[in-house]
Design a protein around this motif. Structure first.
Motif, PDB file in Angstrom:
ATOM      1  N   VAL A 184     -50.049   2.750 -17.567  1.00 39.21           N
ATOM      2  CA  VAL A 184     -51.281   3.166 -16.891  1.00 39.21           C
ATOM      3  C   VAL A 184     -52.371   2.141 -17.196  1.00 39.21           C
ATOM      4  N   MET A 185     -53.205   1.866 -16.208  1.00 39.34           N
ATOM      5  CA  MET A 185     -54.226   0.808 -16.382  1.00 39.34           C
ATOM      6  C   MET A 185     -55.584   1.297 -15.910  1.00 39.34           C
ATOM      7  N   ASP A 186     -56.617   0.779 -16.504  1.00 37.82           N
ATOM      8  CA  ASP A 186     -57.948   0.996 -15.922  1.00 37.82           C
ATOM      9  C   ASP A 186     -58.169  -0.071 -14.846  1.00 37.82           C
ATOM     10  N   TYR A 187     -59.227   0.127 -14.057  1.00 38.61           N
ATOM     11  CA  TYR A 187     -59.431  -0.767 -12.925  1.00 38.61           C
ATOM     12  C   TYR A 187     -59.623  -2.207 -13.339  1.00 38.61           C
ATOM     13  N   ALA A 188     -60.259  -2.393 -14.480  1.00 36.92           N
ATOM     14  CA  ALA A 188     -60.524  -3.762 -14.922  1.00 36.92           C
ATOM     15  C   ALA A 188     -59.203  -4.483 -15.166  1.00 36.92           C
ATOM     16  N   ARG A 189     -58.365  -3.831 -15.935  1.00 37.62           N
ATOM     17  CA  ARG A 189     -57.102  -4.480 -16.265  1.00 37.62           C
ATOM     18  C   ARG A 189     -56.247  -4.630 -15.013  1.00 37.62           C
ATOM     19  N   SER A 190     -56.222  -3.575 -14.216  1.00 37.88           N
ATOM     20  CA  SER A 190     -55.435  -3.626 -12.983  1.00 37.88           C
ATOM     21  C   SER A 190     -55.846  -4.834 -12.150  1.00 37.88           C
ATOM     22  N   ASN A 191     -57.140  -4.988 -12.031  1.00 38.34           N
ATOM     23  CA  ASN A 191     -57.642  -6.088 -11.225  1.00 38.34           C
ATOM     24  C   ASN A 191     -57.248  -7.429 -11.829  1.00 38.34           C
ATOM     25  N   GLN A 192     -57.390  -7.466 -13.156  1.00 34.31           N
ATOM     26  CA  GLN A 192     -57.048  -8.702 -13.869  1.00 34.31           C
ATOM     27  C   GLN A 192     -55.581  -9.067 -13.652  1.00 34.31           C
ATOM     28  N   GLU A 193     -54.723  -8.069 -13.766  1.00 29.73           N
ATOM     29  CA  GLU A 193     -53.291  -8.327 -13.563  1.00 29.73           C
ATOM     30  C   GLU A 193     -53.020  -8.760 -12.119  1.00 29.73           C
ATOM     31  N   SER A 194     -53.687  -8.090 -11.231  1.00 23.82           N
ATOM     32  CA  SER A 194     -53.493  -8.443  -9.815  1.00 23.82           C
ATOM     33  C   SER A 194     -53.887  -9.894  -9.574  1.00 23.82           C
ATOM     34  N   GLU A 195     -55.006 -10.265 -10.172  1.00 22.33           N
ATOM     35  CA  GLU A 195     -55.453 -11.642  -9.999  1.00 22.33           C
ATOM     36  C   GLU A 195     -54.418 -12.608 -10.551  1.00 22.33           C
ATOM     37  N   ALA A 196     -53.880 -12.242 -11.727  1.00 22.90           N
ATOM     38  CA  ALA A 196     -52.864 -13.105 -12.329  1.00 22.90           C
ATOM     39  C   ALA A 196     -51.654 -13.228 -11.406  1.00 22.90           C
ATOM     40  N   LEU A 197     -51.255 -12.061 -10.871  1.00 17.25           N
ATOM     41  CA  LEU A 197     -50.105 -12.077  -9.959  1.00 17.25           C
ATOM     42  C   LEU A 197     -50.403 -12.927  -8.735  1.00 17.25           C
ATOM     43  N   ALA A 198     -51.598 -12.764  -8.243  1.00 16.34           N
ATOM     44  CA  ALA A 198     -51.979 -13.530  -7.056  1.00 16.34           C
ATOM     45  C   ALA A 198     -51.888 -15.016  -7.345  1.00 16.34           C
ATOM     46  N   GLU A 199     -52.392 -15.389  -8.497  1.00 10.79           N
ATOM     47  CA  GLU A 199     -52.395 -16.799  -8.850  1.00 10.79           C
ATOM     48  C   GLU A 199     -50.974 -17.339  -8.934  1.00 10.79           C
ATOM     49  N   LYS A 200     -50.105 -16.475  -9.502  1.00 16.58           N
ATOM     50  CA  LYS A 200     -48.721 -16.910  -9.645  1.00 16.58           C
ATOM     51  C   LYS A 200     -47.988 -16.945  -8.287  1.00 16.58           C
ATOM     52  N   LEU A 201     -48.258 -15.907  -7.471  1.00 15.47           N
ATOM     53  CA  LEU A 201     -47.437 -15.746  -6.265  1.00 15.47           C
ATOM     54  C   LEU A 201     -47.953 -16.515  -5.043  1.00 15.47           C
ATOM     55  N   PHE A 202     -49.248 -16.655  -4.936  1.00 15.37           N
ATOM     56  CA  PHE A 202     -49.787 -17.268  -3.726  1.00 15.37           C
ATOM     57  C   PHE A 202     -49.133 -18.600  -3.349  1.00 15.37           C
ATOM     58  N   PRO A 203     -48.898 -19.482  -4.343  1.00 16.94           N
ATOM     59  CA  PRO A 203     -48.241 -20.745  -3.949  1.00 16.94           C
ATOM     60  C   PRO A 203     -46.926 -20.486  -3.233  1.00 16.94           C
ATOM     61  N   VAL A 204     -46.127 -19.553  -3.794  1.00 12.04           N
ATOM     62  CA  VAL A 204     -44.858 -19.222  -3.144  1.00 12.04           C
ATOM     63  C   VAL A 204     -45.122 -18.666  -1.741  1.00 12.04           C
ATOM     64  N   PHE A 205     -46.093 -17.768  -1.667  1.00 10.62           N
ATOM     65  CA  PHE A 205     -46.410 -17.163  -0.370  1.00 10.62           C
ATOM     66  C   PHE A 205     -46.763 -18.217   0.666  1.00 10.62           C
ATOM     67  N   TRP A 206     -47.606 -19.148   0.254  1.00 13.96           N
ATOM     68  CA  TRP A 206     -47.995 -20.199   1.201  1.00 13.96           C
ATOM     69  C   TRP A 206     -46.781 -20.973   1.684  1.00 13.96           C
ATOM     70  N   THR A 207     -45.897 -21.253   0.727  1.00 15.52           N
ATOM     71  CA  THR A 207     -44.681 -21.970   1.123  1.00 15.52           C
ATOM     72  C   THR A 207     -43.914 -21.177   2.178  1.00 15.52           C
ATOM     73  N   ILE A 208     -43.777 -19.879   1.897  1.00 14.88           N
ATOM     74  CA  ILE A 208     -43.045 -19.036   2.852  1.00 14.88           C
ATOM     75  C   ILE A 208     -43.710 -19.075   4.221  1.00 14.88           C
ATOM     76  N   LYS A 209     -45.027 -18.909   4.204  1.00 10.56           N
ATOM     77  CA  LYS A 209     -45.735 -18.872   5.479  1.00 10.56           C
ATOM     78  C   LYS A 209     -45.555 -20.179   6.240  1.00 10.56           C
ATOM     79  N   ASN A 210     -45.742 -21.272   5.521  1.00 13.57           N
ATOM     80  CA  ASN A 210     -45.664 -22.562   6.203  1.00 13.57           C
ATOM     81  C   ASN A 210     -44.266 -22.894   6.682  1.00 13.57           C
ATOM     82  N   ARG A 211     -43.283 -22.415   5.926  1.00 10.89           N
ATOM     83  CA  ARG A 211     -41.912 -22.646   6.359  1.00 10.89           C
ATOM     84  C   ARG A 211     -41.678 -22.027   7.741  1.00 10.89           C
ATOM     85  N   ASN A 212     -42.340 -20.903   7.967  1.00 14.14           N
ATOM     86  CA  ASN A 212     -42.139 -20.210   9.242  1.00 14.14           C
ATOM     87  C   ASN A 212     -43.124 -20.634  10.316  1.00 14.14           C
ATOM     88  N   ARG A 213     -44.135 -21.325   9.926  1.00 17.43           N
ATOM     89  CA  ARG A 213     -45.155 -21.668  10.928  1.00 17.43           C
ATOM     90  C   ARG A 213     -45.500 -23.134  10.768  1.00 17.43           C
TER      91      ARG A 213
END
Lengths: 245, 245, 245, 245
Positions: C215-244
């Motif tokens: 269970v997380m409070d909003y601060a931590r949740s947000n922090q984790e989300s940001e971390a995930l975003a930072e980690k995943l976005f590069p992959v996401f961009w690759t996926i998007k560009n591969r298709n477009r």
DNA sequence: CATGAATGAGCCTTCATTCAT
DNA sequence: TATGAATGAAGGCTCATTCAT
């Protein structure tokens, strides 16, 4: 009522104008040659307007054919009411056929469209019935003459041949010669220069073959036919012109 | 030369394969139903290849019709060489017509295509001539029988009626009945259930009407026709099958 | 084989060119705004050419949607395989949704077309299946995470709530917020200026509500989300560009 | 003035008759299925007459949607005025949403038209405002409840989450589930057989997650919802019927 | 105001034919 | 010679909108 009629008349006028323009296109270029675009262009009306009058292209053809068959039926009617022996009336029908073939050649050609290409199926039942009725009425007129001849004892039907079946022979020979005349341009080169008069001889032969009294030789038959033609053609022209402005 | 011939044979093989595939399409779906795409797909050849064999779509139809008329001519030929009085040979032709109508119904239907829709005009003169020749040969066969009858004094031609013109009557009545049978679904409802036998009666009447000896009553005429049918049908089937795998 | 491939590649190139041009039209003017005429004109290809690639207009839309859903699925796949507690993977999916909403806004919009107007029914079963599969795979990924959480005892499913039904809540809230964001231009004026972050809070609340550990409070949740975003976005961009391209 | 009013009433009568007839067409056949021809035919009025009431086809849709949203707003209004803790009123809104989804399914479907296809842009600003106002009023009702809960200290808003933003979560989850239910026929096959009750659980979880007092377990939440439904549905039906003869 | 015929741009789709490879 | 993608004119038909009566 007069108010109303004026507008309705305008509409009918447009309807028949469409037919008037569609007819020669259809005749010279066939069903495929008639396109709504072209029709509209020649009409100087919008395409949509045509569709306000006819549900689809096929309906236009059927309307034209209905007109043609109406003429044919009138011709038959007039031929069937002349005085004299039934054989004479039968010959009068032959004369009517000749007239139709010669002077309503386009009508005849168009009757053919409807027998092919799925035009029939795409048109409304109402128009289909109109045409079917006309066909039946024609048959009824001719079969009536045959039956009358039997009643008057001018003709004995061969057993196993109904009145309509006897008619079918005449129908076939006339119809066949008309189709061949219209579609076989090589006919003269085959030795048949005047199909109409040839068919007249054959019909006479056929009638004689059935011992339909009064039996005639070709000379007299021809003579009578000419007389009938002279008498009927004025009526025929009237009929034709009534239907074709 | 043998080399060349092999190649030529391959080409002809392909040509007839195109026709073999086009025929049923044409028959079931009409001229408009035959598309080059569909044809090529079913052939498992490319569209361009078809164009190496036929200049255009119309040529394909004409080639098929030529095949059909070739059958008809063969039928006539076989009928024209049987032994006995000319009238019998004439009747044999009637039997041939019946056969063609009944067992080569598709061929007959296709002969009609060519008479309409501007197919004729779009095809090469070479193929047009092929068909015209066939038609002329058919006419020659029948007219030959008539002339023979005159020579044998079994028939006296009415003055003002040439041999070909006499033929025209039979042609017309047979052709007309065939067209009507094929295109008028209302025929039975009009009282004509068996057009073929009706036309047989009419032809007999016509022959009798011309005093073509031996004059026959309907019973005998029918009997003779049956005998002829029994004799000729095997030959007819052979002819048909030779042309249609 | 290389020979063959070149031509095939050219064809595929053209296919994807059609899609490339159709996409912005579809996005800016809707399904009704995409006309084959316009498409062909902008392509500088003939209309017929397009029909060589797509059976009809609807197929084009479905092809585009399939592309979009393929991206979505890849996004989900990548999010589902990160290390750590299942809740983190669940949050990663939320991040994927955010990415899709924000950076593939058009793809999302297009997924909607297919849910309406009978586009679905007019397209080929093959393409339909492609899309259906994608949808099922997405669901499977998320439901897999839920099941894993239960296995790891990080989550106790309320009785009467299946894994897929739990997923449905997240699906609905994300989907709903995306639709509303895209179609309700008045959102900011209603007081919702950043729907994405709002939904992030709601999802966290929902997870907490289900006592999904950790269970997380909003601060931590947000922090984790940001971390995930930072980690995943590069992959996401690759996926998007591969298709477009 | 009475004179004038009678006329105006007649006009309004006609206006609502148009809508009454357009609605089922729109529902069963979609936007493209509604043609002015068909509408006029079913109305037994002329097409021109309809244009005296609505500037264009799109306006008709917007008018219908306005009606639908009016119902929704009334539903919300009635739900918002019940006695008891704010959370209960919030749940009452959920019940209202369920009612709308289930019993005004067509209305909901139609709200969607307007969010797509460029219908919005082609309609008059006046009607656009009508709809926007309705939407705002709905939001105001729900946000009012949230604010009231805060005032009553039944709820503490997370910092960085406004009342409207909290509402947005519920809006999204309800809206999303409704859209998905309506457009994803594969929902049951994905494992979600009763979306409505699933969403009820999610909403309860969300409220609990925000510690909105009185916190409830699912059993009690469901029990309360049922009680609310029993109390409110009669009112809801009245509202619906008042707007739909 | 009501009428409804006329409008005409626009729609999707087909298909015989060509031609570069 | 075989291929088949590209062509593009042509096709039938729809329908929201206008406007003279």
């Amino acid at each position: 009522m007069v108010e109303l009629t004026r507008k309705q008349r305008e509409i009918e006028l447009r309807t028949s104008e469409i037919l008037r323009i569609a007819r020669p296109i259809l005749i010279s270029d066939g069903f495929r040659g008639l396109s709504m675009d072209r029709l509209a262009f020649q009409m100087e009306y919008a395409k949509g307007t045509i569709y306000n009058h006819f549900k689809n292209k096929e309906e236009i053809v059927l309307a034209l054919v209905a007109e043609s068959m109406e003429i044919r039926r009138s011709l038959f009617e007039q031929s069937g009411i002349i005085q004299g022996p039934a054989r004479l009336r039968m010959m009068a029908l032959g004369v009517a056929c000749e007239f139709y073939t010669q002077h309503c050649a386009d009508d005849f050609a168009m009757e053919q469209w409807v027998r092919q290409q799925g035009i029939w199926d795409k048109s409304s039942e109402k128009r289909q019935n109109l045409i079917r009725q006309c066909e039946e009425q024609c048959m009824a007129i001719v079969a009536g003459i045959v039956r009358d001849a039997v009643l008057r004892q001018e003709l004995v039907l061969p057993e196993s041949l109904g009145a309509e079946e006897l008619v079918f022979g005449f129908w076939a020979i006339n119809y066949g010669s008309q189709v061949l005349s219209h579609t076989s341009p090589s006919l003269p080169s085959l030795g048949i220069s005047n199909p109409a008069s040839v068919i007249r001889i054959h019909c006479c032969t056929l009638l004689n073959g059935f011992h339909w009294n009064p039996v005639m030789d070709y000379a007299r038959s021809n003579q009578e036919s000419e007389a009938l033609a002279e008498k009927l053609f004025p009526v025929f022209w009237t009929i034709k012109n009534r239907n074709r402005a």
